[in-house]
Design an enzyme around this catalytic site. Structure first.
Site, short mmCIF file in Angstrom:
data_model
loop_
_atom_site.label_atom_id
_atom_site.label_comp_id
_atom_site.label_asym_id
_atom_site.label_seq_id
_atom_site.Cartn_x
_atom_site.Cartn_y
_atom_site.Cartn_z
N HIS A 123 84.58 47.55 53.99
CA HIS A 123 83.10 48.26 53.35
C HIS A 123 82.41 48.32 54.83
CE1 HIS A 123 78.88 48.13 52.05
NE2 HIS A 123 79.38 48.47 51.05
N ASP A 200 85.14 38.77 53.24
CA ASP A 200 84.02 39.50 52.39
C ASP A 200 84.54 39.52 50.86
OD1 ASP A 200 82.87 41.35 51.05
OD2 ASP A 200 83.16 43.01 52.59
N GLN A 203 83.72 41.89 46.43
CA GLN A 203 84.19 42.33 45.17
C GLN A 203 85.01 41.50 44.60
OE1 GLN A 203 83.34 45.39 43.85
NE2 GLN A 203 82.03 46.11 45.41
N LYS A 226 76.66 41.46 42.49
CA LYS A 226 77.77 42.11 41.80
C LYS A 226 78.41 40.77 40.99
CE LYS A 226 78.68 44.40 46.15
NZ LYS A 226 78.48 46.09 45.63
N CYS A 367 80.72 53.67 51.29
CA CYS A 367 80.73 52.89 52.20
C CYS A 367 81.93 52.56 52.91
CB CYS A 367 79.69 51.63 52.26
SG CYS A 367 78.04 52.03 51.67
N1 PMP Z 1 81.54 44.48 50.90
C1 PMP Z 1 82.16 44.90 49.90
C2 PMP Z 1 83.55 44.85 49.70
C3 PMP Z 1 81.26 45.62 48.95
O1 PMP Z 1 81.64 46.12 47.86
C4 PMP Z 1 79.83 45.50 49.34
C5 PMP Z 1 78.80 46.27 48.26
N2 PMP Z 1 79.23 47.46 47.87
C6 PMP Z 1 79.42 44.99 50.59
C7 PMP Z 1 80.07 44.38 51.28
C8 PMP Z 1 77.80 44.91 50.68
O2 PMP Z 1 77.20 44.22 49.74
P1 PMP Z 1 75.43 43.96 49.77
O3 PMP Z 1 75.09 45.66 49.84
O4 PMP Z 1 75.26 43.43 48.64
O5 PMP Z 1 75.18 43.17 51.01
#
Ligand code: PMP
Length: 422
Positions: A123, A200, A203, A226, A367
């Protein structure tokens, strides 16, 4: 999942009861954010109504209540990911902030010629902070490519690791394809060359049981929103020594031991990284979400989520216009989402059509622009499930897509036969 259990689960989420013009809302954008159960909403309202005060400072009753709830929440998070101690749980705004805190904190540990290793499936939150770190230090960014089956190229991963690799950062599960990476194995290999390891978990936390000690990573980041908790609260877990080696990244109240104009002394972790009044109600909401998850039959949830994915994947695979991305239907190294493109149909149009039928999905690059570039596409339509989704909801989205394709094909062939008549 038995129908009665699913109905009982769904009843706990007010947003799942929404209807638009008598049509029930079908929420299939859970990888972006999940809906919130009553217990999370109630915990936050209860805090505001009965315990609202700033934490850690005042000597009065309300502040004691607020501080206790806030620090208990930290312990709840520690137990949830099997961290050895609550002092290893840093509150942040979310995964993005957790990773930025790290990338900023590593600035003095990296120099020109060092390497940061990522994967092509990350991401942007796990790419851009590292790019900025590389710009600041002259370090080089390396990327593990993705294979055609939506999995990482492990041979390339091994080849890219070297004593120059100072940081290895990887998603636990991909938000675009769902792939669960062999994180434990990758962390072990990265540690062998002396790299700091960052996972990270954005997910993963809602779907998998996370054990940071088993993973043995130095850092693990995730977001509350999430996993049924509010937005604006997240976590950075770190090994005690790894956290102790990090400098503060924001200055202000709460993070200091002593301030004078000749210099300041900082608190030990986790407070060193928590300048200013924290998101108290967010932490309380996250603890309520964890208690909610802990009370669920998680193996049953997981099996249900996998069944939803398999069913959706198999039905979509039967449509010739649909291309599916990520591991195959029967894979078990994947979280519950399906990512597709449809020949001749713009994803945005399909997203709008589904929205008109009260079905919420996500369309776009998620993203993960570098991944989309590797796949040679602009984006996908992503159907992402939570345990509260039903097979009927999975069928509804597939039926709508299939119906749209039949209508479009009928229009096209009518146009073609009209052309033939001319
Ligand atoms: N990493 C991953 C794999 C994600 O799916 C997301 C959110 N889509 C993020 C990072 C970023 O998370 P946040 O916007 O809650 O900081």
């Amino acid at each position: 999942m038995p129908e009665a259990a699913l109905a009982q689960l769904r009843a706990q989420f007010p947003a799942l009861q929404l209807k638009v013009a008598d049509t029930p809302l079908v929420y299939l954008d859970n990888a972006a954010t999940s809906q919130k159960p009553h217990c999370v909403i109630d915990a936050m309202v209860n805090h505001w109504q009965r315990h609202n005060a700033n934490v850690h400072r005042a000597s009065h009753r309300l502040s004691r209540f607020a501080t206790e709830a806030f620090e208990e929440a930290r312990q709840t998070v520690a137990r949830f990911i099997n961290a050895p101690s609550a002092a290893q749980i840093v509150w942040t705004r979310g995964t993005t902030e957790s990773i930025n805190l790290l990338a900023y904190g590593f600035t003095n540990q990296l120099k020109a010629g060092d390497e940061v290793l990522l994967t092509a499936m990350e991401h942007h939150a796990n790419i851009v902070p590292w790019q900025l770190l590389c710009e600041r230090t002259g370090a080089v960014l390396n990327v593990v490519p993705v294979l055609g089956d939506g999995r990482l190229d492990m041979a390339q991963f091994a080849a890219l690791l070297s004593p120059r690799t100072k940081v290895f950062a990887v998603g636990h599960a991909s938000n675009a394809l769902g792939t669960i990476h062999p994180v434990q194995q990758m962390v072990a290999a990265a540690k062998n060359v002396g790299a700091i390891t960052v996972v990270d978990g954005a997910q993963a936390v809602a779907h998998l049981t996370v054990d940071v000690q088993a993973l043995d990573c130095d850092f693990y980041a995730f977001s509350g929103h999430k996993m049924f908790a509010p937005s604006g609260i997240g976590v950075l877990y770190g090994k005690a020594a790894a956290l102790a080696a990090l400098p503060p990244w924001q200055g202000g109240g709460e993070m200091i031991e002593k301030v004078s104009f000749s210099g300041s002394r900082f608190q030990a972790p986790p407070f060193r990284f928590e300048a200013g009044t924290p998101n108290i109600e967010g932490a309380i909401g996250l603890a309520a979400a964890i208690e909610f998850i802990n009370a669920q039959p998680r193996q049953q949830w997981l099996a249900h989520e996998q069944a939803l994915r398999q069913h959706t994947y198999q039905r979509l695979a039967a449509l010739p216009e649909v291309t599916l991305y990520g591991p195959p239907a029967d894979a078990n190294d994947v979280v519950s989402l399906v990512s597709i493109t449809i020949d001749g149909v713009h994803g945005k149009d399909m997203g709008m059509l589904l929205d008109q039928q009260q079905v919420a999905v996500r369309v776009g690059h998620h993203c993960a622009m570098p991944l989309m570039e590797q796949l040679g596409i602009n984006g996908t339509l992503r159907i992402s499930f939570a345990a509260y989704n039903s097979l009927a909801e999975a069928d509804r989205v597939v039926d709508l897509i299939a119906g749209f394709l039949v209508d479009t094909l009928a229009d096209t062939s009518a146009e073609n036969s009209a052309d033939n008549l001319v």
